[in-house]
Design a protein around this motif. Structure first.
Motif, PDB file in Angstrom:
ATOM      1  N   ALA A 106       0.901  -1.159   0.000  1.00  0.00           N
ATOM      2  CA  ALA A 106       0.000   0.000   0.000  1.00  0.00           C
ATOM      3  C   ALA A 106       0.940   1.209   0.000  1.00  0.00           C
ATOM      4  O   ALA A 106       1.578   1.482  -1.010  1.00  0.00           O
ATOM      5  CB  ALA A 106      -0.928  -0.019   1.210  1.00  0.00           C
ATOM      6  N   GLY A 107       1.074   1.908   1.159  1.00  0.00           N
ATOM      7  CA  GLY A 107       2.060   2.978   1.244  1.00  0.00           C
ATOM      8  C   GLY A 107       3.458   2.433   1.431  1.00  0.00           C
ATOM      9  O   GLY A 107       4.457   3.126   1.235  1.00  0.00           O
ATOM     10  N   GLU A 108       3.581   1.188   1.851  1.00  0.00           N
ATOM     11  CA  GLU A 108       4.836   0.455   1.971  1.00  0.00           C
ATOM     12  C   GLU A 108       4.555  -0.983   1.555  1.00  0.00           C
ATOM     13  O   GLU A 108       3.418  -1.323   1.217  1.00  0.00           O
ATOM     14  CB  GLU A 108       5.355   0.526   3.410  1.00  0.00           C
ATOM     15  N   SER A 109       5.549  -1.841   1.578  1.00  0.00           N
ATOM     16  CA  SER A 109       5.333  -3.218   1.096  1.00  0.00           C
ATOM     17  C   SER A 109       6.050  -4.223   1.981  1.00  0.00           C
ATOM     18  O   SER A 109       7.013  -3.885   2.680  1.00  0.00           O
ATOM     19  CB  SER A 109       5.836  -3.349  -0.346  1.00  0.00           C
ATOM     20  N   PHE A 110       5.586  -5.459   1.939  1.00  0.00           N
ATOM     21  CA  PHE A 110       6.264  -6.555   2.642  1.00  0.00           C
ATOM     22  C   PHE A 110       5.886  -7.872   1.978  1.00  0.00           C
ATOM     23  O   PHE A 110       4.901  -7.965   1.227  1.00  0.00           O
ATOM     24  CB  PHE A 110       5.906  -6.571   4.127  1.00  0.00           C
ATOM     25  N   VAL A 160      -2.556   5.269  -8.481  1.00  0.00           N
ATOM     26  CA  VAL A 160      -1.348   5.908  -9.006  1.00  0.00           C
ATOM     27  C   VAL A 160      -0.270   5.852  -7.924  1.00  0.00           C
ATOM     28  O   VAL A 160      -0.564   5.719  -6.731  1.00  0.00           O
ATOM     29  CB  VAL A 160      -1.622   7.384  -9.396  1.00  0.00           C
ATOM     30  N   ASN A 161       0.971   5.938  -8.348  1.00  0.00           N
ATOM     31  CA  ASN A 161       2.079   5.892  -7.406  1.00  0.00           C
ATOM     32  C   ASN A 161       2.149   7.219  -6.639  1.00  0.00           C
ATOM     33  O   ASN A 161       2.524   8.256  -7.179  1.00  0.00           O
ATOM     34  CB  ASN A 161       3.387   5.643  -8.160  1.00  0.00           C
ATOM     35  N   ASN A 162       1.759   7.186  -5.359  1.00  0.00           N
ATOM     36  CA  ASN A 162       1.729   8.420  -4.559  1.00  0.00           C
ATOM     37  C   ASN A 162       2.401   8.259  -3.203  1.00  0.00           C
ATOM     38  O   ASN A 162       2.191   9.068  -2.302  1.00  0.00           O
ATOM     39  CB  ASN A 162       0.280   8.884  -4.366  1.00  0.00           C
ATOM     40  N   SER A 163       3.195   7.197  -3.058  1.00  0.00           N
ATOM     41  CA  SER A 163       3.837   6.969  -1.767  1.00  0.00           C
ATOM     42  C   SER A 163       5.096   6.139  -1.978  1.00  0.00           C
ATOM     43  O   SER A 163       5.374   5.660  -3.078  1.00  0.00           O
ATOM     44  CB  SER A 163       2.855   6.240  -0.833  1.00  0.00           C
ATOM     45  N   GLY A 164       5.870   5.976  -0.909  1.00  0.00           N
ATOM     46  CA  GLY A 164       7.079   5.169  -0.994  1.00  0.00           C
ATOM     47  C   GLY A 164       8.287   5.984  -1.426  1.00  0.00           C
ATOM     48  O   GLY A 164       8.162   7.085  -1.973  1.00  0.00           O
ATOM     49  N   PHE A 165       9.478   5.429  -1.196  1.00  0.00           N
ATOM     50  CA  PHE A 165      10.705   6.160  -1.509  1.00  0.00           C
ATOM     51  C   PHE A 165      11.479   5.526  -2.666  1.00  0.00           C
ATOM     52  O   PHE A 165      12.620   5.918  -2.939  1.00  0.00           O
ATOM     53  CB  PHE A 165      11.614   6.245  -0.271  1.00  0.00           C
ATOM     54  N   ILE A 166      10.886   4.556  -3.351  1.00  0.00           N
ATOM     55  CA  ILE A 166      11.538   3.945  -4.511  1.00  0.00           C
ATOM     56  C   ILE A 166      10.746   4.289  -5.762  1.00  0.00           C
ATOM     57  O   ILE A 166       9.540   4.026  -5.840  1.00  0.00           O
ATOM     58  CB  ILE A 166      11.658   2.409  -4.361  1.00  0.00           C
ATOM     59  N   ASP A 167      11.417   4.879  -6.719  1.00  0.00           N
ATOM     60  CA  ASP A 167      10.769   5.242  -7.982  1.00  0.00           C
ATOM     61  C   ASP A 167      10.443   3.972  -8.771  1.00  0.00           C
ATOM     62  O   ASP A 167      11.300   3.080  -8.899  1.00  0.00           O
ATOM     63  CB  ASP A 167      11.699   6.141  -8.804  1.00  0.00           C
ATOM     64  N   GLY A 203      -1.789   4.701   1.171  1.00  0.00           N
ATOM     65  CA  GLY A 203      -1.220   5.188  -0.082  1.00  0.00           C
ATOM     66  C   GLY A 203      -1.005   4.040  -1.052  1.00  0.00           C
ATOM     67  O   GLY A 203      -1.400   2.892  -0.794  1.00  0.00           O
ATOM     68  N   THR A 204      -0.377   4.328  -2.184  1.00  0.00           N
ATOM     69  CA  THR A 204      -0.083   3.303  -3.195  1.00  0.00           C
ATOM     70  C   THR A 204       1.364   3.471  -3.632  1.00  0.00           C
ATOM     71  O   THR A 204       1.684   4.363  -4.430  1.00  0.00           O
ATOM     72  CB  THR A 204      -1.028   3.427  -4.411  1.00  0.00           C
ATOM     73  N   ALA A 205       2.236   2.624  -3.112  1.00  0.00           N
ATOM     74  CA  ALA A 205       3.670   2.693  -3.428  1.00  0.00           C
ATOM     75  C   ALA A 205       3.997   1.606  -4.447  1.00  0.00           C
ATOM     76  O   ALA A 205       4.468   0.521  -4.095  1.00  0.00           O
ATOM     77  CB  ALA A 205       4.507   2.531  -2.167  1.00  0.00           C
ATOM     78  N   ILE A 206       3.712   1.891  -5.718  1.00  0.00           N
ATOM     79  CA  ILE A 206       3.948   0.904  -6.776  1.00  0.00           C
ATOM     80  C   ILE A 206       5.426   0.531  -6.846  1.00  0.00           C
ATOM     81  O   ILE A 206       5.783  -0.642  -6.996  1.00  0.00           O
ATOM     82  CB  ILE A 206       3.449   1.453  -8.133  1.00  0.00           C
ATOM     83  N   MET A 219       7.642   0.541  -4.456  1.00  0.00           N
ATOM     84  CA  MET A 219       7.996  -0.297  -3.307  1.00  0.00           C
ATOM     85  C   MET A 219       7.518  -1.732  -3.523  1.00  0.00           C
ATOM     86  O   MET A 219       8.246  -2.695  -3.245  1.00  0.00           O
ATOM     87  CB  MET A 219       7.366   0.274  -2.037  1.00  0.00           C
ATOM     88  N   GLY A 220       6.282  -1.878  -4.005  1.00  0.00           N
ATOM     89  CA  GLY A 220       5.747  -3.222  -4.242  1.00  0.00           C
ATOM     90  C   GLY A 220       6.553  -3.971  -5.285  1.00  0.00           C
ATOM     91  O   GLY A 220       6.844  -5.163  -5.135  1.00  0.00           O
ATOM     92  N   LEU A 221       6.960  -3.242  -6.337  1.00  0.00           N
ATOM     93  CA  LEU A 221       7.753  -3.865  -7.394  1.00  0.00           C
ATOM     94  C   LEU A 221       9.150  -4.215  -6.902  1.00  0.00           C
ATOM     95  O   LEU A 221       9.675  -5.301  -7.186  1.00  0.00           O
ATOM     96  CB  LEU A 221       7.823  -2.921  -8.602  1.00  0.00           C
ATOM     97  N   ALA A 222       9.747  -3.318  -6.132  1.00  0.00           N
ATOM     98  CA  ALA A 222      11.106  -3.557  -5.627  1.00  0.00           C
ATOM     99  C   ALA A 222      11.141  -4.758  -4.680  1.00  0.00           C
ATOM    100  O   ALA A 222      12.069  -5.584  -4.725  1.00  0.00           O
ATOM    101  CB  ALA A 222      11.620  -2.307  -4.919  1.00  0.00           C
ATOM    102  N   THR A 223      10.143  -4.866  -3.817  1.00  0.00           N
ATOM    103  CA  THR A 223      10.087  -6.018  -2.898  1.00  0.00           C
ATOM    104  C   THR A 223       9.939  -7.316  -3.682  1.00  0.00           C
ATOM    105  O   THR A 223      10.550  -8.345  -3.350  1.00  0.00           O
ATOM    106  CB  THR A 223       8.910  -5.849  -1.916  1.00  0.00           C
TER     107      THR A 223
END
Length: 333
Positions: free
Chosen positions: A138-142, A201-208, A170-173, A175-179
């Motif tokens: 969501a805003g982060e991933s695991f 849309v991607n609106n959260s997280g610290f990974i592009d 939020g939606t951290a696309i 982050m989800g992809l990186a995990t």
């Protein structure tokens, strides 16, 4: 698996000759024994001869011998087949699932998240030879479930996925992809795939997301992206009531399709848009067809021939006929 078959069933056509032989026998039966013609039987003592009535038994034995030989020529046999399946190149798949509040929108029945879980479960069941993992974001991933071939574990974890307030909103696309990439980077499978699903849309997280896409390319990972949601407006959560339940209202469906298309293009995957539960199911079916696991199948067959007992039975009938003919029914015919 055991089955019964005839190798040469065409020989059964010879059985049609048996009725003709029976007809021939009845037409010629009077010529089978010696006859004496006299004008009258007066003055002779007559008696019933039971051997004469049993004489057709010789012909019956011959017919049975012929029938047994015909069936033997058809070569009946039991076939015991065993199959050994070897997976020559498995596929490792990570399913990255958006669990943000917008996934509770009711444009798919009963909502987007439950509809996804139902379709994803069918997809998992259709991949018995692959390893599958689950990632929530969501805003982060695991990682919900690491890569495993235990389908019951994956299905149980999928069923347990639900919206919660533990994960940051939020939606951290990216982050989800990186995990997901992190779960696959050590994989030695011939094919590595990520199925990334989002409804926003991607609106959260610290990974592009673009950087995460480049990581996927570096590790040879293909990404299929799915944008989930109808066109226009959807009944979605817009607030929280005093009792803790969501308040619903019409909200515009916003999906960053350009980003999802770019991720798929960079990694060699495809982008899909699911506007209904039916369409979502068709998309997963299409991905299932695109990502085929190579399976090598070995079949071993053991044949148990059954014609020998029939040949011996035919010889027994012929032997019995000859024995009776030259003893009990002795004649010159």
């Amino acid at each position: 698996m055991q089955s019964f078959e005839f190798v040469n069933p065409q020989f059964f056509w010879l059985l049609l000759a048996l009725p003709l032989l029976v007809l021939w026998y009845f037409l010629k039966r009077k010529n089978q024994t010696a006859a004496l013609k006299i004008s009258s039987l007066k003055g002779f003592q007559t008696s019933q001869n039971w051997l004469a009535k049993l004489r057709p038994l010789l012909f019956l034995l011959r017919l049975l011998a012929l029938a047994a030989l015909i069936v033997a020529m058809a070569r009946p046999r039991n076939v015991n087949e065993t199959t050994k399946i070897k997976t020559t190149s498995g596929i490792d798949i990570v399913m990255a699932i958006d669990v943000s509040a917008s996934m509770l929108a009711r444009d798919l029945k009963p909502n987007r998240l439950e509809s996804l879980k139902k379709v994803a479960a069918r997809f998992i069941n259709a991949r018995p030879n692959d390893r599958i993992g689950l990632v929530e974001y969501a805003g982060e991933s695991f990682t919900k479930t690491p890569l495993t071939s235990d389908k019951s574990l994956v299905l149980s974890s999928l069923k347990a996925i639900k919206y919660n307030t533990i994960i940051q909103g939020g939606t951290a696309i990216g982050m989800g992809l990186a995990t997901s990439v992190n779960r696959l980077k050590e994989s030695r499978a011939k094919s590595k795939v990520i199925i990334l699903l989002t409804d926003g849309v991607n609106n959260s997280g610290f990974i592009d997301p673009k950087i995460a896409s480049e990581l996927a390319v570096e590790f040879g990972i293909k990404v299929y992206t799915i944008g989930l949601g109808t066109n226009g407006m959807a009944v979605s959560p817009i607030g929280v009531l005093a009792n803790g339940k969501f308040q619903y209202g019409n909200q515009p469906v916003e999906i960053d399709e350009e980003l999802l298309k770019e991720i798929a293009k960079i990694t060699g995957g495809q982008y899909f848009r699911a506007t209904s539960s039916t369409k979502l199911g068709e998309i997963y079916d299409e991905i299932n067809k695109l990502e085929k696991t190579e399976i090598e199948e070995f079949k071993f067959k053991n044949y148990d021939e059954k014609f020998r007992p029939l040949v011996l039975l035919a010889l027994a009938f012929i032997g019995l006929e000859l024995l009776l003919k030259y003893t009990l029914f002795r004649s010159f015919v």
